[in-house]
Design an enzyme around this catalytic site. Structure first.
Site, PDB file in Angstrom:
ATOM      1  N   ASP A  15       0.863  -1.192   0.000  1.00 16.00           N
ATOM      2  CA  ASP A  15       0.000   0.000   0.000  1.00 16.00           C
ATOM      3  C   ASP A  15       0.897   1.239   0.000  1.00 16.00           C
ATOM      4  OD1 ASP A  15      -2.233   1.678   0.139  1.00 16.00           O
ATOM      5  OD2 ASP A  15      -2.402   1.548   2.302  1.00 16.00           O
ATOM      6  N   SER A  16       0.283   2.388  -0.292  1.00 12.72           N
ATOM      7  CA  SER A  16       1.034   3.638  -0.204  1.00 12.72           C
ATOM      8  C   SER A  16       1.407   3.935   1.250  1.00 12.72           C
ATOM      9  CB  SER A  16       0.171   4.783  -0.731  1.00 12.72           C
ATOM     10  OG  SER A  16      -1.066   4.787  -0.023  1.00 12.72           O
ATOM     11  N   TYR A  47      -1.360   8.302  -2.650  1.00 13.37           N
ATOM     12  CA  TYR A  47      -1.580   7.939  -4.052  1.00 13.37           C
ATOM     13  C   TYR A  47      -2.843   8.620  -4.608  1.00 13.37           C
ATOM     14  CZ  TYR A  47       1.796   4.013  -4.415  1.00 13.37           C
ATOM     15  OH  TYR A  47       2.921   3.224  -4.511  1.00 13.37           O
ATOM     16  N   GLY A  48      -3.748   8.977  -3.704  1.00  4.99           N
ATOM     17  CA  GLY A  48      -5.093   9.408  -4.098  1.00  4.99           C
ATOM     18  C   GLY A  48      -5.154  10.625  -4.994  1.00  4.99           C
ATOM     19  N   CYS A  79      -4.613  -1.808  -1.620  1.00 10.59           N
ATOM     20  CA  CYS A  79      -4.869  -0.389  -1.867  1.00 10.59           C
ATOM     21  C   CYS A  79      -5.829  -0.286  -3.049  1.00 10.59           C
ATOM     22  CB  CYS A  79      -3.548   0.297  -2.199  1.00 10.59           C
ATOM     23  SG  CYS A  79      -3.712   2.000  -2.727  1.00 10.59           S
ATOM     24  N   ASN A  80      -6.984   0.326  -2.818  1.00  6.10           N
ATOM     25  CA  ASN A  80      -7.978   0.472  -3.888  1.00  6.10           C
ATOM     26  C   ASN A  80      -7.462   1.380  -5.001  1.00  6.10           C
ATOM     27  OD1 ASN A  80     -10.870  -0.503  -2.628  1.00  6.10           O
ATOM     28  ND2 ASN A  80      -9.491   0.266  -1.072  1.00  6.10           N
ATOM     29  N   THR A  81      -6.766   2.445  -4.599  1.00  3.70           N
ATOM     30  CA  THR A  81      -6.282   3.414  -5.584  1.00  3.70           C
ATOM     31  C   THR A  81      -5.271   2.748  -6.517  1.00  3.70           C
ATOM     32  OG1 THR A  81      -6.574   5.079  -3.871  1.00  3.70           O
ATOM     33  CG2 THR A  81      -5.321   5.746  -5.791  1.00  3.70           C
ATOM     34  N   GLU A 157      -3.819   7.977   8.445  1.00  6.80           N
ATOM     35  CA  GLU A 157      -2.376   7.728   8.577  1.00  6.80           C
ATOM     36  C   GLU A 157      -1.854   8.400   9.862  1.00  6.80           C
ATOM     37  OE1 GLU A 157      -0.872   6.236   5.674  1.00  6.80           O
ATOM     38  OE2 GLU A 157       1.209   6.450   6.231  1.00  6.80           O
ATOM     39  N   CYS A 193     -11.299   2.785   0.445  1.00  4.70           N
ATOM     40  CA  CYS A 193      -9.869   3.034   0.619  1.00  4.70           C
ATOM     41  C   CYS A 193      -9.473   2.275   1.876  1.00  4.70           C
ATOM     42  CB  CYS A 193      -9.635   4.539   0.794  1.00  4.70           C
ATOM     43  SG  CYS A 193      -7.984   4.976   1.386  1.00  4.70           S
ATOM     44  N   THR A 194      -8.357   1.555   1.784  1.00  5.36           N
ATOM     45  CA  THR A 194      -8.004   0.669   2.901  1.00  5.36           C
ATOM     46  C   THR A 194      -7.590   1.423   4.164  1.00  5.36           C
ATOM     47  OG1 THR A 194      -5.772   0.446   1.975  1.00  5.36           O
ATOM     48  CG2 THR A 194      -7.381  -1.254   1.395  1.00  5.36           C
ATOM     49  N   HIS A 195      -7.373   2.717   4.047  1.00  5.69           N
ATOM     50  CA  HIS A 195      -7.082   3.516   5.245  1.00  5.69           C
ATOM     51  C   HIS A 195      -8.332   3.743   6.107  1.00  5.69           C
ATOM     52  CE1 HIS A 195      -3.275   4.556   3.318  1.00  5.69           C
ATOM     53  NE2 HIS A 195      -2.910   5.183   4.417  1.00  5.69           N
TER      54      HIS A 195
HETATM   55  N1  DGL Z   1      -4.937   3.048   0.935  1.00  2.00           N
HETATM   56  C1  DGL Z   1      -5.166   3.569  -0.365  1.00  2.00           C
HETATM   57  C2  DGL Z   1      -6.470   3.038  -0.951  1.00  2.00           C
HETATM   58  O1  DGL Z   1      -6.973   1.998  -0.568  1.00  2.00           O
HETATM   59  C3  DGL Z   1      -5.065   5.041  -0.666  1.00  2.00           C
HETATM   60  C4  DGL Z   1      -4.348   5.984   0.170  1.00  2.00           C
HETATM   61  C5  DGL Z   1      -3.612   7.027  -0.650  1.00  2.00           C
HETATM   62  O2  DGL Z   1      -4.224   7.990  -1.110  1.00  2.00           O
HETATM   63  O3  DGL Z   1      -2.432   6.820  -0.824  1.00  2.00           O
HETATM   64  O4  DGL Z   1      -7.014   3.636  -1.844  1.00  2.00           O
END
Ligand code: DGL
Length: 271
Positions: A15-16, A47-48, A79-81, A157, A193-195
């Protein structure tokens, strides 16, 4: 005499940032014997708000390198993104089973009673054709309200690093849902988003009538199937290890955090 080797299924979570730890937790709950490696791309977090081309190249480079330097059984792009933009490319170029994490639109559409579904994700993830196809294919009977804000992943985060959560920031981000007249609000919201599972308690407080759906458990089940078929690796000792990219400003906090999640070390990953 040297110690005999042990056999393990080693899965790399990527993940990011820390979001993938929510997926790692769900996967570990169903697959306790898996040895986990975790790679944070903290150097490029978040990453978003980054473009498709940049992300595809970056993620591909990292995971290709990881698949060469580590012996792995499988990879989870937690990570979805990242998954919604890079999965086809990754599967083409990396010869390992790859499990992606994408927004849980399908289960949410099934669970929704009022057929209004919210999708909370990063702006990048929301703009992807992959995500729009999920909506078209699995939620065509629902009105889907998309809310995207890159800052929510940063709030999650920070919470994991410092223990402090920016409640007012979250309240502002979810205004597009909470400011709607009651009859027009979603009864089900996808945490795309996994966060976000790491701020779910705050979201529940702000929207007590809503059911929040994430992909964690489904990924845990998927990994169980994939891992069964995947190759064993041989190792001296089974241990979970975490890795970071670039420079980690808050190394000590992050190291403590990953240890709390069951990793024995936090090491630099060189691209
Ligand atoms: N955890 C990431 C997701 O599932 C995104 C977080 C990011 O923006 O880096 O999309």
């Amino acid at each position: 005499m040297s110690e005999p080797k042990v056999k393990a299924k080693r899965v790399l979570f990527f993940d990011s940032g820390v979001g993938g730890l929510s997926v790692y937790k769900a996967v570990k709950a169903l697959n306790p014997d898996v040895e986990a490696y975790y790679l944070f791309d903290n150097e490029c977090f978040p990453y978003g708000n980054k473009g498709d081309h940049f992300l595809i190249k970056r993620i591909e480079a990292l995971l290709e390198k990881a698949s060469k330097v580590f012996e792995l059984s499988a990879i989870v792009v937690a990570c979805n993104t990242a998954s919604t933009v890079a999965l086809p490319e990754l599967r083409l170029n990396i010869k390992l089973p790859i499990v992606g994490v994408v927004p849980a639109v399908k289960p949410a559409a099934k669970l929704s009673k009022n057929k209004i579904v919210g999708l909370l994700a990063t702006p990048g993830c929301l703009s992807r054709e992959y995500t729009n196809n999920l909506i078209k294919n699995f939620a065509s009977d629902c009105k889907v309200i998309k809310v995207g804000d890159a800052h929510l992943a940063e709030i999650a985060e920070d919470r994991l690093s410092t223990g402090v959560v920016d409640r007012a920031g979250i309240e502002k981000i979810v205004k597009p849902f909470t400011s709607l007249p009651k009859a027009e609000r979603p009864d089900t919201i996808v945490l795309g988003c996994t966060h976000y599972p790491f701020v779910k308690d705050v979201l529940e407080e702000l929207m007590p009538d809503v059911r929040f759906v994430d992909s964690g458990e489904a990924i845990g089940r998927r990994v169980k199937t994939v891992v069964k078929e995947a190759k064993y690796i041989e190792t001296d000792k089974i241990q979970n290890r975490a890795f970071y990219t670039g420079v980690l400003k808050n190394y000590e906090d992050r190291e403590k955090m990953v240890k709390d999640f069951g990793f024995v070390s936090l090491e630099k990953f060189e691209l």
